[in-house]
Write an enzyme that holds these catalytic residues in place. Structure first.
Site, PDB file in Angstrom:
ATOM      1  N   ASP A  64     -68.507  49.905 -21.906  1.00 29.98           N
ATOM      2  CA  ASP A  64     -68.762  49.989 -20.470  1.00 29.98           C
ATOM      3  C   ASP A  64     -67.514  50.484 -19.754  1.00 29.98           C
ATOM      4  OD1 ASP A  64     -67.563  47.446 -21.113  1.00 29.98           O
ATOM      5  OD2 ASP A  64     -68.055  46.733 -19.102  1.00 29.98           O
ATOM      6  N   GLU A 121     -67.130  44.201 -20.589  1.00 33.67           N
ATOM      7  CA  GLU A 121     -65.712  43.889 -20.407  1.00 33.67           C
ATOM      8  C   GLU A 121     -65.264  44.202 -18.988  1.00 33.67           C
ATOM      9  OE1 GLU A 121     -61.348  44.084 -20.528  1.00 33.67           O
ATOM     10  OE2 GLU A 121     -62.734  45.642 -19.901  1.00 33.67           O
TER      11      GLU A 121
END
Length: 384
Positions: free
Chosen positions: A73, A139
């Site tokens: 991500d 994250e």
């Protein structure tokens, strides 16, 4: 050997803005399965948060077991017209790869993947022990439905990790200058001071909480929390907002609040840190100021990875490939290493972090090739 630049471009072209998967994990799943990895995809959920897709892949059943960890991500690109190259195009210009995630941290994942496949190809497709990839899509978000749950899931099914290399971009100016061997803890809180509302022309009828708030804030900022330790810089408390919510100029408010964050070292744990801050606040407040601190839950405790044959192997690999002796650092913010350290020793080594989260995030192609060589050297030493 596969081309790490091509892999990085393919990953950048997946618009995986947190918490969207964007095709990045699907790409990794296809590539890892083709190399013989057993691949698991799972989605974790939590009320009040977005569902997040994650990936775990392993090849081999023996020990030692080396985990490569990371996240696909990325943060939003902001205004795409401000970029000199479209943020998800994966353009290469003058030997530099542009795109959101090039540094943080699709580039490092591409290098790990390439190094692992090359290492396996040289050994007939089988490792001496086990190699795994633990990749999250959470994250850059709230980190609830990513690594914490993925690690717990892996442990519940009997996965045991010996060591981990996380690919966060911790190098400061040049590839090879820094290895992260620990992280400071992070603790948020809100200082709340109660007063008595009233008219500013009649202050004797009111009790202005701003006076007490400023007094306590000054005390908490005026004295260091500690002097640092062998592995860490001094802890630091920073106030980040003052919230009174009073739109009226002639009204003394009834309450004043100030939000703060503490980045703390191994001189403290959660309990001792809170006790120290509350003791100093109480001393500054005296008998008249009515105050409380609302402590927020934290999943970011301080840790440091102790020296070992594993850390020496990583240091040596970096030095041999880059020609630099890396600094062992515990600086910076938090990362998923704070979760991984509960399962095995972890170090962080990735790309140079200068452009992470920035417009025109980018990485020199030469750095991708060099980082791949570092990871390959780590694998050879680890299983040698």
């Amino acid at each position: 050997m596969p081309d790490p630049v091509a892999v990085a471009r393919d990953l950048i072209r997946c618009p995986s803005v947190t918490p969207v998967e964007g095709g990045a994990l699907a790409f990794l799943e296809k590539t890892l399965k083709a190399a013989g990895f057993a691949v698991h995809r799972m989605t974790f959920s939590e009320p009040g948060t977005a569902d997040v897709e994650n990936l775990y892949a392993r090849i081999g059943t023996g020990t030692p077991h080396l985990m490569f960890a990371g996240h696909t991500d990325v943060v939003p690109p902001g205004d795409p017209t401000a970029w000199s190259h479209a943020p998800f195009a994966g353009d290469i210009a003058d030997g530099v790869l542009y795109g959101r995630g090039a540094v943080d941290m699709k580039g490092a994942i591409a290098c790990k993947l390439t190094a692992a496949l090359d290492h396996l190809a040289a050994r007939g497709g089988k490792p001496k022990g086990s190699i795994s990839f633990l990749i999250t899509g959470d994250e850059e978000g709230v980190a609830v439905n990513g690594s914490p749950k993925l690690l717990k899931w892996a442990a519940a099914r009997g996965e045991r990790f010996d060591h981990c290399v996380l690919g966060e971009p911790g190098n400061v100016t040049e590839l090879g200058d820094t290895i992260k061997i620990g992280r400071r803890g992070s603790q948020n809180g809100v200082l709340v001071v109660a007063g008595k509302q009233g008219h500013v022309a009649y202050p004797h009828r009111a009790d202005n909480p701003v006076r007490g708030l400023v007094k306590i804030m000054s005390a908490l900022m005026g004295e260091p929390l500690d002097q640092g330790s062998a592995q860490f810089d001094p802890s630091n408390l920073e106030f980040t907002s003052i919230d009174i919510g009073n739109p009226t100029v002639n009204l003394i408010p009834g309450e004043a609040r100030a939000r703060f964050n503490i980045r703390f070292n191994d001189c403290h744990n959660y309990a001792s840190l809170k006790a120290l801050v509350e003791q100093r606040a109480g001393k500054a407040a005296g008998e008249k100021v009515r105050w409380t601190i609302d402590w927020e839950p934290s999943n970011a405790d301080v840790f440091v990875t102790k020296p070992s044959a594993f850390t020496e192997a990583v240091i040596d690999a970096v030095a041999e490939v880059t020609g630099k002796k890396p600094k062992l650092s515990t600086s910076g913010g938090t990362s998923d290493a704070r979760f991984i350290k509960d399962y095995c020793p972890v170090v962080e080594f990735g790309l140079v972090g200068t452009t992470m989260h920035a417009t025109d995030e980018r990485v020199p192609v030469a750095d991708l090739q060099m980082l791949t060589a570092v990871y390959r050297k780590i694998l050879d030493k680890y299983f040698g």
